[in-house]
Design a protein around this motif. Structure first.
Motif, PDB file in Angstrom:
ATOM      1  N   UNK A   1       0.727  -1.239  -0.089  1.00 48.43           N
ATOM      2  CA  UNK A   1      -0.004  -0.106   0.121  1.00 48.43           C
ATOM      3  C   UNK A   1       0.618   1.272  -0.053  1.00 48.43           C
ATOM      4  N   UNK A   2       0.238   2.385  -0.412  1.00 47.33           N
ATOM      5  CA  UNK A   2       0.963   3.565  -0.354  1.00 47.33           C
ATOM      6  C   UNK A   2      -0.114   4.563  -0.135  1.00 47.33           C
ATOM      7  N   UNK A   3       0.316   5.730   0.988  1.00 46.12           N
ATOM      8  CA  UNK A   3      -0.209   6.676   1.325  1.00 46.12           C
ATOM      9  C   UNK A   3       0.151   7.879   1.108  1.00 46.12           C
ATOM     10  N   UNK A   4      -0.548   8.896   0.564  1.00 44.04           N
ATOM     11  CA  UNK A   4       0.178  10.446   0.723  1.00 44.04           C
ATOM     12  C   UNK A   4       0.061  10.967   2.104  1.00 44.04           C
ATOM     13  N   UNK A   5       1.260  11.329   2.666  1.00 44.36           N
ATOM     14  CA  UNK A   5       1.277  12.136   3.603  1.00 44.36           C
ATOM     15  C   UNK A   5       0.863  13.493   3.793  1.00 44.36           C
ATOM     16  N   UNK A   6      -0.420  13.923   4.245  1.00 45.66           N
ATOM     17  CA  UNK A   6      -0.854  15.000   4.164  1.00 45.66           C
ATOM     18  C   UNK A   6      -1.462  15.698   5.742  1.00 45.66           C
ATOM     19  N   UNK A   7      -0.427  16.316   6.484  1.00 41.94           N
ATOM     20  CA  UNK A   7      -0.635  16.938   7.838  1.00 41.94           C
ATOM     21  C   UNK A   7      -1.828  17.756   7.886  1.00 41.94           C
ATOM     22  N   UNK A   8      -2.637  17.601   8.993  1.00 36.29           N
ATOM     23  CA  UNK A   8      -3.885  18.324   9.126  1.00 36.29           C
ATOM     24  C   UNK A   8      -3.518  19.697   9.303  1.00 36.29           C
ATOM     25  N   UNK A   9      -2.491  20.071   9.848  1.00 40.77           N
ATOM     26  CA  UNK A   9      -2.107  21.384   9.929  1.00 40.77           C
ATOM     27  C   UNK A   9      -1.851  22.192   8.542  1.00 40.77           C
ATOM     28  N   UNK A  10      -1.322  21.510   7.450  1.00 42.35           N
ATOM     29  CA  UNK A  10      -0.892  22.015   6.526  1.00 42.35           C
ATOM     30  C   UNK A  10      -2.131  22.353   5.448  1.00 42.35           C
TER      31      UNK A  10
END
Length: 323
Positions: free
Chosen positions: A68-77
């Motif tokens: 699996x691959x997941x994009x890391x998108x911080x909530x703060x950003x």
């Protein structure tokens, strides 16, 4: 190779065929996330070689690899991006966006940011033991195992799975072993344990690298705290942590003799042979130590958890397997 295991019973009637399995897995190969795709998952070659087989057989044991691959998108950003869009609308129109528009702005901001996000990949082994009629997923959580087994059931007509259930629940058995300070034959209690209260306060006591043959542990159990995790050793060879849900975690196997280099075919075969050889016997002994397989398991779509029996920990009579 195998660090965490969730074990399923395969129902009779599934016609196991390696070539058919390979063809089925090929329908959902892994592909990296596209620019605006948040997550991707699928099957990759088990040996890690480009264009290799998705299903490998080693000494009659089948190994598959889910990626699996997941994009890391911080909530703060994401929040900052939405705020920028909101402020621009307020400047240009003099009004504040409503709830519906805010949801749309959030989706729009996510699409703007995904192409620039870092990615994280993770893989899980799937081990099919045809002789024992079991399928085990190397997953640290039930949700991860559910995703993988659901994909397999959808891809393979006739495949039905149920989590292995035992006559004595792991939690009741672990409590009994700790109170008696005696593990079942072939097993030894090691130095890690977690006890949790069923009362409203949900109090938790954890022991790490600590002797468990002490009166304090028994006092906690007498006070109503039950074990949710217990470190065990099997046959002096394999260490693992047993959970209340009959999951095996933190598995430590003996090292193979004369292992091949990483990536070499011989290394893969040796690792699979060692891991499956040891763990197939461990699983059989563990089920026997828990009184044999229970009767409450009902074959259901993969991902549906079986209800563990709450039988008395002293009950050790063997029962016929449900399948």
């Amino acid at each position: 190779m195998l660090k965490n295991l969730i074990v399923y019973r395969i129902a009779p009637g599934w016609q196991a065929d390696l070539s058919a399995l390979e063809a089925a897995l090929a329908q959902t190969p892994f592909a990296e996330c596209s620019a605006t795709q948040e997550r991707s998952a699928g099957w990759v070659p088990a040996r890690g070689q480009a264009h290799g087989a998705l299903a490998e057989s080693v000494a009659g044991q089948w190994m598959l690899r889910w990626q699996s691959e997941t994009k890391l998108l911080p909530a703060s950003v994401l929040t900052r991006k939405v705020k920028e869009k909101t402020q621009r609308i307020e400047r240009e129109t003099g009004r504040k966006p409503g709830k519906k528009e805010m949801r749309e702005l959030k989706d729009e901001a996510k699409l703007d940011l995904l192409p620039m996000a870092f990615t994280k990949q993770g893989g899980s082994w799937v081990w099919i033991d045809r002789e024992a009629h079991t399928l085990a997923v190397d997953a640290g959580s039930q949700s991860r195992a559910d995703e993988i087994t659901s994909a397999l059931v959808q891809a393979l007509p006739g495949l039905a799975l149920a989590l292995i259930d035992t006559q004595t629940s792991p939690q009741a058995a672990m409590a009994h072993w700790l109170k008696e300070q005696q593990a079942p034959e072939g097993f030894a209690i090691e130095r890690e344990c977690e006890l949790k209260s069923s009362a409203e306060d949900k109090a938790v006591v954890r022991y790490a690298r600590h002797p468990l043959e002490i009166d304090e542990v028994r006092a906690h159990i007498d006070a109503g705290k039950l074990p949710t995790r217990l470190a065990l050793n099997w046959d002096g060879r394999v260490s693992f942590v047993l959970t209340e849900g009959l999951q095996l975690k933190k598995i430590t196997l003996p090292e193979a003799e004369n292992p091949g280099q990483e990536g070499e075919e011989g290394g893969f075969d040796a690792d699979v042979a060692l891991a499956t050889g040891e763990l197939s016997r461990l699983i059989a002994d563990l089920v026997q130590a828990l009184g044999g397989e229970g009767r409450s398991s009902q074959l259901a779509p993969a991902g549906t958890a079986s209800t563990a029996s709450a039988a008395d920990p002293g009950v050790g009579a063997e029962a016929d397997a449900p399948f």
